[in-house]
Design a protein around this motif. Structure first.
Motif, PDB file in Angstrom:
ATOM      1  N   ASN A  40      30.963  19.138  38.987  1.00 33.10           N
ATOM      2  CA  ASN A  40      29.624  19.501  39.457  1.00 33.10           C
ATOM      3  C   ASN A  40      28.986  18.407  40.304  1.00 33.10           C
ATOM      4  N   GLU A  41      29.799  17.688  41.036  1.00 33.73           N
ATOM      5  CA  GLU A  41      29.277  16.651  41.920  1.00 33.73           C
ATOM      6  C   GLU A  41      28.658  17.287  43.172  1.00 33.73           C
ATOM      7  N   SER A  42      27.594  16.695  43.669  1.00 32.95           N
ATOM      8  CA  SER A  42      26.878  17.257  44.820  1.00 32.95           C
ATOM      9  C   SER A  42      27.719  17.236  46.094  1.00 32.95           C
ATOM     10  N   TYR A  43      28.695  16.338  46.172  1.00 32.77           N
ATOM     11  CA  TYR A  43      29.499  16.232  47.387  1.00 32.77           C
ATOM     12  C   TYR A  43      30.773  17.088  47.346  1.00 32.77           C
ATOM     13  N   ILE A  44      30.904  17.945  46.325  1.00 32.80           N
ATOM     14  CA  ILE A  44      32.050  18.846  46.229  1.00 32.80           C
ATOM     15  C   ILE A  44      31.576  20.270  46.469  1.00 32.80           C
ATOM     16  N   LEU A  45      32.104  20.887  47.541  1.00 31.71           N
ATOM     17  CA  LEU A  45      31.727  22.242  47.895  1.00 31.71           C
ATOM     18  C   LEU A  45      32.852  23.201  47.529  1.00 31.71           C
ATOM     19  N   SER A  46      32.577  24.137  46.642  1.00 35.97           N
ATOM     20  CA  SER A  46      33.517  25.214  46.333  1.00 35.97           C
ATOM     21  C   SER A  46      32.705  26.467  46.068  1.00 35.97           C
ATOM     22  N   GLN A  47      33.209  27.592  46.526  1.00 39.15           N
ATOM     23  CA  GLN A  47      32.456  28.840  46.425  1.00 39.15           C
ATOM     24  C   GLN A  47      32.804  29.535  45.109  1.00 39.15           C
ATOM     25  N   LYS A  48      31.884  29.461  44.146  1.00 40.19           N
ATOM     26  CA  LYS A  48      32.133  30.012  42.821  1.00 40.19           C
ATOM     27  C   LYS A  48      31.445  31.373  42.688  1.00 40.19           C
ATOM     28  N   SER A  49      32.234  32.421  42.833  1.00 42.55           N
ATOM     29  CA  SER A  49      31.720  33.765  42.641  1.00 42.55           C
ATOM     30  C   SER A  49      32.887  34.692  42.326  1.00 42.55           C
ATOM     31  N   ILE A  50      32.575  35.884  41.834  1.00 41.49           N
ATOM     32  CA  ILE A  50      33.622  36.856  41.534  1.00 41.49           C
ATOM     33  C   ILE A  50      34.356  37.239  42.814  1.00 41.49           C
ATOM     34  N   PHE A  51      33.606  37.406  43.919  1.00 37.70           N
ATOM     35  CA  PHE A  51      34.216  37.793  45.190  1.00 37.70           C
ATOM     36  C   PHE A  51      35.217  36.747  45.672  1.00 37.70           C
ATOM     37  N   THR A  52      34.819  35.470  45.628  1.00 38.51           N
ATOM     38  CA  THR A  52      35.717  34.428  46.123  1.00 38.51           C
ATOM     39  C   THR A  52      36.939  34.276  45.221  1.00 38.51           C
ATOM     40  N   SER A  53      36.742  34.503  43.910  1.00 43.29           N
ATOM     41  CA  SER A  53      37.878  34.442  42.989  1.00 43.29           C
ATOM     42  C   SER A  53      38.872  35.557  43.293  1.00 43.29           C
ATOM     43  N   ILE A  54      38.351  36.769  43.564  1.00 46.73           N
ATOM     44  CA  ILE A  54      39.217  37.898  43.920  1.00 46.73           C
ATOM     45  C   ILE A  54      39.933  37.617  45.236  1.00 46.73           C
ATOM     46  N   LYS A  55      39.214  37.065  46.186  1.00 40.60           N
ATOM     47  CA  LYS A  55      39.780  36.740  47.499  1.00 40.60           C
ATOM     48  C   LYS A  55      40.929  35.751  47.367  1.00 40.60           C
ATOM     49  N   TYR A  56      40.728  34.708  46.587  1.00 37.91           N
ATOM     50  CA  TYR A  56      41.756  33.684  46.381  1.00 37.91           C
ATOM     51  C   TYR A  56      42.986  34.283  45.694  1.00 37.91           C
ATOM     52  N   THR A  57      42.755  35.070  44.656  1.00 33.24           N
ATOM     53  CA  THR A  57      43.860  35.696  43.924  1.00 33.24           C
ATOM     54  C   THR A  57      44.616  36.674  44.816  1.00 33.24           C
ATOM     55  N   LEU A  58      43.890  37.449  45.594  1.00 30.53           N
ATOM     56  CA  LEU A  58      44.505  38.440  46.484  1.00 30.53           C
ATOM     57  C   LEU A  58      45.383  37.765  47.530  1.00 30.53           C
ATOM     58  N   PHE A  59      44.880  36.705  48.147  1.00 35.95           N
ATOM     59  CA  PHE A  59      45.660  35.999  49.163  1.00 35.95           C
ATOM     60  C   PHE A  59      46.983  35.491  48.591  1.00 35.95           C
ATOM     61  N   ASN A  60      46.918  34.902  47.409  1.00 38.87           N
ATOM     62  CA  ASN A  60      48.139  34.355  46.802  1.00 38.87           C
ATOM     63  C   ASN A  60      49.118  35.460  46.416  1.00 38.87           C
ATOM     64  N   LYS A  61      48.600  36.582  45.905  1.00 43.43           N
ATOM     65  CA  LYS A  61      49.484  37.677  45.535  1.00 43.43           C
ATOM     66  C   LYS A  61      50.126  38.307  46.768  1.00 43.43           C
ATOM     67  N   LEU A  62      49.346  38.454  47.834  1.00 42.52           N
ATOM     68  CA  LEU A  62      49.894  39.010  49.070  1.00 42.52           C
ATOM     69  C   LEU A  62      50.975  38.107  49.661  1.00 42.52           C
ATOM     70  N   SER A  63      50.780  36.798  49.536  1.00 38.02           N
ATOM     71  CA  SER A  63      51.796  35.856  50.015  1.00 38.02           C
ATOM     72  C   SER A  63      53.098  36.028  49.241  1.00 38.02           C
TER      73      SER A  63
END
Length: 422
Positions: A43-66
């Motif tokens: 939870n550091e202020s200088y670390i940017l990561s998009q934490k949401s259900i949509f982004t989690s689905i997007k990440y999982t989908l990309f890896n599965k499609l690969s």
């Protein structure tokens, strides 16, 4: 100066740890450095990561499609290393421009953080720190064949690959899209030499800068005190080994360590093996000495105590860039025994801060362990020198100054390229 560091994970794996430390070392020097990642539990202020259900689905989908694409391509290999085609891009070049960085610093971008094509769309000056061989190879992250040096062609395809030439196809995508040279940073001399010899990047600028460590955090503890705290014997030499998954990755050479320990059986010196990064296996392991499995350790201060409790750290890798475990060990004043391969000679000075055995000779590895442990006076000197080397070569200010010099060089070149010709 504002630098955006891109790494797929912010807190998982050796590359993430190295990227985070590089970022922290630069921030300590006044650089506005941030981490842009897909996943982060920090939870550091200088670390940017998009934490949401949509982004989690997007990440999982990309890896599965690969994975589906690889399967449909009928690519088969006996080489059990990671392959990353980077077909998709979690972040876009347009999104990264909105962050307004003066410079983009790439790290481990596998698992679709950036596609191969998207890298070529980045408009900012770029520095790329390599944490394995993927950038100049095909889809493989490590390899022992030489296609990366000669070029990926039909005639030099290894016999252990079948079906569609997936690595050649990935390499050809890199060659097509990466026309503009990027300033490469190799953490080890070995990886720097690989870059200079590679068919893809041999004309690109390359600097060798080691990964840093916070020597204020990573320091020796009193050995007897931490052994009592960790439940380790006081009257037995403690041998330490660590890797994600323990001995699961054959590249980390746990099998060679087990063979080396067999040579030490009956030598009269009791040993206690400690393995971190893996929980107690269900299937009984046939080891000649008692072994304690710690599981995965996320608390770095706790891990530091294991290094301090050990008499020697073993890094029996068959192939490795600049393993964090070896740097962490010497920072804690623990000598390292390893094979003389990859980036390990950049960390361990033979018979000065540890022992470099002949690759991949378990008997010489056993000799190195015995040599480090058998003479108390010698062992004490090795411990002192290990710590001195860590402070002199890997401390945050030492490494950050080298990176800032590269940043200035890259930014100046970019300014000259952007200036109108008079």
């Amino acid at each position: 100066m504002k630098a955006a560091h891109l790494n797929t994970y912010a807190d998982h794996g050796g590359a993430a740890k190295a990227a985070l430390r590089i970022c922290q070392s630069l921030r300590d020097m006044g650089c506005d450095a941030s981490i842009v990642a897909i996943c982060s539990r920090l939870n550091e202020s200088y670390i940017l990561s998009q934490k949401s259900i949509f982004t989690s689905i997007k990440y999982t989908l990309f890896n599965k499609l690969s994975k589906v694409f690889i399967k449909l391509s009928n690519f088969r290999t006996e080489n059990k290393i990671l392959h990353s085609p980077n077909l998709f891009s979690y972040y876009s070049a347009t999104f990264l421009e909105l962050l307004l960085p003066d410079l983009i610093h790439l790290h481990w971008i596998a698992a679709n953080l950036l596609s191969i094509e998207e890298v070529s769309k980045l408009r900012q000056p770029i520095v790329w720190t390599l944490h394995d061989m993927w950038a100049f190879c095909g889809a493989e992250h490590y390899t022992e064949d030489l296609r990366w040096k000669d070029g990926y062609y039909a005639h030099n395809r290894p016999a252990y690959e079948k079906g569609f030439d997936f690595n050649r196809w990935t390499w050809e995508r890199k060659r097509k899209h990466w026309q503009k040279p990027i300033h490469i940073v190799a953490p080890s001399r070995w990886l720097g030499e690989c870059v200079e010899q590679s068919a893809l990047m041999r004309s690109w600028p390359v600097s060798v800068i080691p990964n840093p460590i916070n020597i204020e955090q990573w320091h020796p503890y009193d050995k007897d005190q931490v052994r009592q705290e960790l439940g380790l014997p006081l009257d037995t030499s403690v041998v330490l080994f660590g890797a994600m998954g323990g001995g699961k990755d054959p590249r980390k050479g746990f099998d060679l360590l087990k063979e080396a320990l067999g040579y030490l059986k009956g030598k009269g010196q009791p040993l206690q093996l400690v393995v971190f990064g893996k929980a107690q296996p269900r299937k009984k392991q046939h080891l000649v000495f008692p072994v304690k499995y710690t599981g995965h350790i996320t608390d770095e201060n706790y891990l530091c105590k294991f290094y301090s409790a050990a008499d020697v750290m073993i890094v029996p890798s068959r192939q490795d860039n600049l393993p964090n475990t070896a740097i962490e060990a010497i920072a804690c004043g623990t000598p390292v025994v390893a094979f003389n391969v990859g980036g390990l000679p950049d960390i361990v000075t033979h018979k000065h801060s540890g022992y470099l055995a002949q690759p991949f000779d378990p008997q010489d590895l056993a000799h190195g362990i015995q040599w480090v442990l058998e003479d108390p006076q010698r062992h004490a000197e090795l411990c002192v020198q290990a710590r001195v080397d860590a402070v002199g070569k890997f401390a945050y200010p030492v490494v950050a100054k080298q990176y800032l010099a590269v940043y200035e060089e890259v930014l100046e070149q970019h300014r000259q390229q952007q200036s109108p010709v008079r």
